[in-house]
Scaffold this motif. Structure first.
Motif, PDB file in Angstrom:
ATOM      1  N   ARG A   1      37.416  32.438  51.747  1.00 29.80           N
ATOM      2  CA  ARG A   1      36.997  33.652  51.064  1.00 29.80           C
ATOM      3  C   ARG A   1      35.603  34.069  51.517  1.00 29.80           C
ATOM      4  O   ARG A   1      35.330  35.244  51.742  1.00 29.80           O
ATOM      5  CB  ARG A   1      37.045  33.396  49.565  1.00 29.80           C
ATOM      6  CG  ARG A   1      36.656  34.579  48.706  1.00 29.80           C
ATOM      7  CD  ARG A   1      35.374  34.343  47.949  1.00 29.80           C
ATOM      8  NE  ARG A   1      35.258  35.272  46.844  1.00 29.80           N
ATOM      9  CZ  ARG A   1      34.438  35.104  45.828  1.00 29.80           C
ATOM     10  NH1 ARG A   1      33.672  34.022  45.763  1.00 29.80           N
ATOM     11  NH2 ARG A   1      34.350  35.999  44.882  1.00 29.80           N
TER      12      ARG A   1
ATOM     13  N   ASP B   1      29.760  35.118  40.971  1.00 35.02           N
ATOM     14  CA  ASP B   1      30.707  34.050  40.687  1.00 35.02           C
ATOM     15  C   ASP B   1      30.294  33.346  39.399  1.00 35.02           C
ATOM     16  O   ASP B   1      31.112  32.955  38.593  1.00 35.02           O
ATOM     17  CB  ASP B   1      30.727  33.061  41.843  1.00 35.02           C
ATOM     18  CG  ASP B   1      31.329  33.689  43.071  1.00 35.02           C
ATOM     19  OD1 ASP B   1      30.912  33.339  44.167  1.00 35.02           O
ATOM     20  OD2 ASP B   1      32.214  34.542  42.927  1.00 35.02           O
TER      21      ASP B   1
ATOM     22  N   ASP C   1      39.373  27.168  49.744  1.00 32.01           N
ATOM     23  CA  ASP C   1      39.486  28.585  49.425  1.00 32.01           C
ATOM     24  C   ASP C   1      38.125  29.271  49.478  1.00 32.01           C
ATOM     25  O   ASP C   1      38.015  30.406  49.947  1.00 32.01           O
ATOM     26  CB  ASP C   1      40.105  28.760  48.040  1.00 32.01           C
ATOM     27  CG  ASP C   1      40.229  30.217  47.635  1.00 32.01           C
ATOM     28  OD1 ASP C   1      41.123  30.899  48.173  1.00 32.01           O
ATOM     29  OD2 ASP C   1      39.420  30.681  46.803  1.00 32.01           O
ATOM     30  N   ARG C   2      37.068  28.599  49.016  1.00 33.33           N
ATOM     31  CA  ARG C   2      35.724  29.184  49.067  1.00 33.33           C
ATOM     32  C   ARG C   2      35.288  29.436  50.506  1.00 33.33           C
ATOM     33  O   ARG C   2      34.658  30.452  50.808  1.00 33.33           O
ATOM     34  CB  ARG C   2      34.723  28.274  48.363  1.00 33.33           C
ATOM     35  CG  ARG C   2      34.660  28.471  46.851  1.00 33.33           C
ATOM     36  CD  ARG C   2      33.524  27.661  46.252  1.00 33.33           C
ATOM     37  NE  ARG C   2      33.391  27.878  44.816  1.00 33.33           N
ATOM     38  CZ  ARG C   2      32.616  28.803  44.267  1.00 33.33           C
ATOM     39  NH1 ARG C   2      31.920  29.612  45.045  1.00 33.33           N
ATOM     40  NH2 ARG C   2      32.542  28.920  42.953  1.00 33.33           N
TER      41      ARG C   2
ATOM     42  N   ARG D   1      38.781  35.133  44.740  1.00 32.92           N
ATOM     43  CA  ARG D   1      38.979  33.721  45.055  1.00 32.92           C
ATOM     44  C   ARG D   1      39.977  33.107  44.089  1.00 32.92           C
ATOM     45  O   ARG D   1      40.178  33.601  42.985  1.00 32.92           O
ATOM     46  CB  ARG D   1      37.658  32.955  45.035  1.00 32.92           C
ATOM     47  CG  ARG D   1      37.013  32.761  43.681  1.00 32.92           C
ATOM     48  CD  ARG D   1      35.718  31.980  43.868  1.00 32.92           C
ATOM     49  NE  ARG D   1      34.951  31.839  42.647  1.00 32.92           N
ATOM     50  CZ  ARG D   1      35.062  30.833  41.787  1.00 32.92           C
ATOM     51  NH1 ARG D   1      35.964  29.890  42.009  1.00 32.92           N
ATOM     52  NH2 ARG D   1      34.293  30.766  40.706  1.00 32.92           N
ATOM     53  N   ASP D   2      40.575  32.051  44.555  1.00 31.92           N
ATOM     54  CA  ASP D   2      41.556  31.356  43.733  1.00 31.92           C
ATOM     55  C   ASP D   2      40.830  30.491  42.714  1.00 31.92           C
ATOM     56  O   ASP D   2      39.751  29.947  42.996  1.00 31.92           O
ATOM     57  CB  ASP D   2      42.438  30.478  44.626  1.00 31.92           C
ATOM     58  CG  ASP D   2      43.732  30.093  43.940  1.00 31.92           C
ATOM     59  OD1 ASP D   2      44.005  30.622  42.853  1.00 31.92           O
ATOM     60  OD2 ASP D   2      44.462  29.251  44.492  1.00 31.92           O
TER      61      ASP D   2
END
Length: 311
Positions: A128, A10, A124-125, A188-189
């Protein structure tokens, strides 16, 4: 523990042993490390440990720039903790269309809009992270004992794989499982570029483009720094671990009235691998708010919720 490939994580972890000759004068010490991560995202230093790590490195200023989060333990845009000035920052990933870029915001103030976007990204994290963990545990038949939470990223999961009975170390976890083309990867977004720039411009004393030579399309990334009125700076001093055209960044900064920032991008425990000397830091310092001592806060002013439930 092996380091992740630069295009896998990431935000790939910088080697704490990386050698850099990026300072304006290599004989001058680094006094400001403006890119560091804590356990609130994918770093290994807690906020309480940052001052000691800074002193060990001879660094007077540190920017805590956790991924898509504002550290909940920092009560002002710049705080003095144990003699070290800690800048409240953020590293926000944005979608520029041609590629995803990282923006660094320094001296962050909470705004409703930025806090709402951070909340969305952290939800989201969690989702995900849960999907990646489920895929890995089903594929490998192991229990990684990691709970989906705010701030969870692939580096956390790679560390857990490395520590498990699975036949992969940290780098192998990215190479074989959770890298962008891996069988357990889940996208991820992220925030659109223009929205991210607007959010940070409204909330931060200073906004910069992070590590420009880590992107696949360096020219396009530099065009964003050159053309966006919301960008005030570009990260010039950074431990890439390879030769890069630093003079190009110097020219771009001079021609476009951009400040030059820099830092270790620390995910481990060493600071001051890269950063700004006193003379290089002076123009950046002028843009930052005055430090507030933690002793100036009343006990009731400190955040009370658990870190994973805050921004």
């Amino acid at each position: 523990m092996s380091a992740a490939p630069a295009d896998s994580a990431d935000s790939a972890e910088s080697s704490d042993s990386a050698v850099t000759d990026d300072s304006p004068d290599s004989s001058d010490p680094v006094v400001a490390d403006l890119h560091a991560h804590t356990t609130v995202s994918d770093g290994t230093l807690t906020l309480d440990e940052v001052p000691a790590a800074a002193r060990d490195a001879g660094v007077d200023w540190v920017a805590v720039t956790d991924h898509d989060r504002i550290h909940p333990g920092l009560d002002a845009p710049v705080v003095e903790r144990d003699g070290v000035r800690v800048v409240r920052g953020i590293e926000l990933r944005v979608d520029a269309g041609f590629e995803r870029l990282d923006l660094l915001g320094y001296g962050v103030e909470h705004t409703d809009a930025l806090d709402a976007e951070i909340d969305r990204l952290q939800r989201d994290r969690r989702e995900r992270g849960a999907a990646i963990l489920d895929a890995i545990e089903e594929r490998l038949g192991v229990d990684l004992d990691v709970e989906p939470r705010a701030g969870l990223g692939r580096p956390h999961i790679a560390r857990a794989i490395d520590a498990s009975d699975a036949p992969y170390d940290y780098a192998g976890a990215f190479d074989e499982l959770i890298g962008n083309d891996g069988p357990c990867y889940v996208a991820r977004d992220v925030t659109p570029l223009d929205e991210g720039l607007d959010l940070l411009a409204d909330a931060c004393a200073l906004v910069g483009l992070a590590h420009p030579f880590r992107y696949e399309d360096v020219d396009e990334a530099l065009d964003v720094a050159r053309e966006s009125a919301a960008i005030d700076a570009i990260e010039r001093f950074y431990p890439y671990g390879r030769a890069v055209d630093d003079a190009r960044i110097d020219r771009l900064a001079a021609e476009n009235d951009l400040l030059r920032t820099g830092g270790t991008d620390a995910h481990e425990r060493t600071l001051g691998v890269a950063g700004l000397t006193e003379s290089a830091f002076d123009p950046v310092r002028e843009r930052l708010p005055e430090p507030v001592s933690v002793g100036e806060f009343a006990a009731g002013d400190s955040p009370g919720a658990a870190p994973d439930e805050q921004h």
